[in-house]
Design a protein around this motif. Structure first.
Motif: not given
Length: 609
Positions: A65-66, A1-7
């Motif tokens: 991809y955007e 949701e925040l646009g950040v992948s979980n490591p």
């Protein structure tokens, strides 16, 4: 949701595998025609195939991809094969007691073929269990690839003559053909409608120590003066830069072709002309040896990617568009400080320096954008210099910011807690209160002023202890990792350094305030991210024990323990001041966070069969 992948999701769900097939073969033969004539040829074959499979999952990952795809499957195939032949004829003859002649006539042939094919599919089922290239939505499938061919041929002749082993002459000539240059390449010789570059070199040497007036000095082993001049060629600008070719594009379920590049069929060799003067000295039975060289070189027809107007559909055009001058010197020395029967102590050192300056370039300068920074090539300056703002700290109070009365190129006003950049110039050549492109300047170079190394070796009977130290000084680095970890403009993890950021009026700090999306440009490329890349490193320490005669079933043996990259002295804040992100010169000095060189401890044995 925040646009950040979980490591953790990356580690557990992302899959990547590859299979590599590599085959190398060499076959050759030698013929001794007579006592003066010798022929040798060698054929080499290299075949390499790399197959890769990737799956970019959905769970815990930002969209790809955007924001178009929630998972992606990829496959690729790299196929490379190379065939080469090296053949030469050697001639050597002594004429009387004083004259010696050596000649080498050769032919080198190289043929390289590379093919890259890939395919991908998107949006298989969101449970991430469908991971094959056959899964995914049909209308989101993509395929592509490329083919590259590089053929190279060189005819060469080298002749060396010596008189009394005191006066030495050497000359060489090379005629090179390459598929990388244009069919109408400038400054070439057409042979069979194929352009060939002509390159040459010559040198003289005088063994001064063989002259009668120095014979009485028995402690002089050798003093030799050298001078050489040569011209070499470089075709390294890609296999298709001078070739007319087309690429495939799919639009509205229709396949079409479009030009792959703006063709330059006059693209020719980049040539380097270099003058070298040197001296070699050996004293006291070779216990002291040193060599010193000073050189000056000029690179003409410099290979560059010159910016072109965007309406042509391309950003750059390959061309010969500049001249670069290099000069420097190199010093090497060897000292045997102790030469006892059972104990020997050797020291070997080398130091070099080199400077370069662009003397000509298309348009007098051009600027290249790289990730996080800009690189400039400008007449009168070093090649591939860093280009950005001068960072002068942080506005401590609102009153200080008001007094500066600065805005950026988006008309945002600098406030308390914002970065202070030098207002160097404007459209009229004078400071104008606007921080924009006119205020950028050269802020560093990755080229070192001095570099070299020092080795120390102690040998006692069969024991040997050696150490090697290397150093570099005078070069600047762009710490991209710190740039990302101190931006404070998004939700990325940040380093503890940002705890010192500006947070209240009157606070003295050199870390600007946190600012979502950074509209003012506090994290713009500037001297804030440029660091001193000087370092001194103990590269290796080795202790060995040698058994020179028979050991068990072996002829000899050596036992050793070794430590690599023992420790490094540096002010650089990144992982490692010595790195190489890319073979490209434009990426030198840019630290994108490669793994640092590991400290290694090795225990081993060498056995002679």
């Amino acid at each position: 949701e925040l646009g950040v992948s979980n490591p953790l999701a990356v580690i557990e769900n992302y899959t990547a595998g590859n299979t590599n097939y590599h085959f190398v073969s060499n076959l050759g033969f030698e013929i001794t025609i007579n006592e003066n004539l010798f022929f040798k040829t060698n054929f080499g074959l290299t075949y390499n195939v790399l197959k890769e499979q990737l799956f970019l999952p959905n769970r815990g990952m930002e969209r790809y991809y955007e924001l178009e795809a929630h998972n992606v499957a990829k496959v690729s195939n790299n196929d490379f094969n190379s065939l080469n032949n090296i053949s030469y004829l050697k001639y050597s003859k002594n004429f009387g007691k004083n004259h010696k002649l050596f000649s080498t006539t050769g032919l080198n042939i190289l043929s390289n073929n590379f093919e890259y094919d890939w395919g991908l599919t998107k949006n298989a089922h969101e449970n991430d269990e469908y991971r094959e290239i056959r899964d995914g939505e049909n209308n989101l499938r993509e395929i592509g690839g490329s083919n590259r061919v590089w053929n190279w041929m060189s005819f060469y002749e080298n002749v060396t003559y010596s008189f009394k082993d005191k006066y030495l002459l050497t000359a060489s000539l090379s005629i090179d053909g390459s598929s990388r240059v244009g069919k109408n390449a400038a400054n070439t010789l057409k042979l069979g409608n194929t352009p060939f570059g002509i390159f040459y070199a010559g040198g003289v040497a005088w063994r001064l120590s063989s002259e009668p007036f120095l014979n009485k000095y028995s402690w002089i082993e050798e003093i030799k003066l050298r001078a050489t001049y040569g011209k070499t060629g470089n075709d390294d600008i890609g296999e298709s830069s001078a070739t007319r070719y087309y690429q495939i594009i799919r639009f509205n379920e229709t396949v079409g072709l479009y030009p792959g590049t703006v063709v330059n069929d006059e693209l020719t060799y980049e040539s380097v002309s270099q003058m070298n003067l040197g001296i070699d000295i050996a004293l006291l039975g070779n216990r002291i040896r040193t060599s010193f060289d000073v050189y000056n070189s000029v690179t003409d027809n410099m290979l560059i990617y010159s910016p072109i107007e965007s309406y042509l559909g391309f950003n750059y055009r390959p061309e010969n568009g500049g001249q670069l001058k290099n000069k420097g010197w190199e010093l090497g020395a060897f000292f045997r400080l102790v030469d006892a029967r059972s104990f020997k102590w050797d020291i070997q050192a080398n130091v070099s320096t080199s400077t370069n300056e662009i003397s000509e370039i298309v348009g007098d300068m051009f600027i290249t954008d790289i990730d996080g920074a800009q690189i400039i090539n400008k007449v009168g300056n070093e090649a591939n210099s860093f280009y950005g703002y001068i960072f002068e700290g942080v506005f401590s109070t609102q009153a200080e910011a008001d007094a500066a009365n600065l805005i950026n190129d988006r008309d945002f006003t600098f406030k308390a807690g914002d970065a202070k950049f030098s207002d160097l110039s404007g459209p009229n050549g004078t400071p104008d209160g606007v921080i924009n492109e006119f205020d950028k300047t050269i802020i560093g170079s990755a080229t070192p002023e001095y570099y070299g190394g020092l080795s120390n070796s102690f040998k006692y009977k069969r024991w040997t202890l050696s150490a090697f130290l290397q150093f570099m000084t005078g070069n600047e680095l762009f710490n991209f990792v710190r740039f990302r970890n101190e931006q404070m403009s998004n939700l990325f993890n940040q380093s503890s350094r940002v705890l010192s950021r500006w947070q209240r009026d009157g606070q003295e700090t050199d870390v600007p305030r946190a600012n979502w999306k950074d509209p003012i440009g506090n994290s713009a490329f500037s001297t804030r991210w440029i660091e001193d890349g000087s370092f001194m490193r103990v590269k290796n320490i080795t202790l060995s024990y040698n058994i020179p005669d028979e050991f068990l079933a072996f002829q000899n043996a050596e036992f050793y323990v070794s430590a690599n990259n023992v420790f490094t002295l540096s002010k650089y804040l990144g992982y490692d001041p010595e790195f190489g992100y890319s073979h490209s010169q434009i990426g030198q000095g840019v630290d994108y966070g490669l793994s640092p060189q590991p400290r290694q401890f090795i225990v081993g044995i060498k056995l002679g069969l």
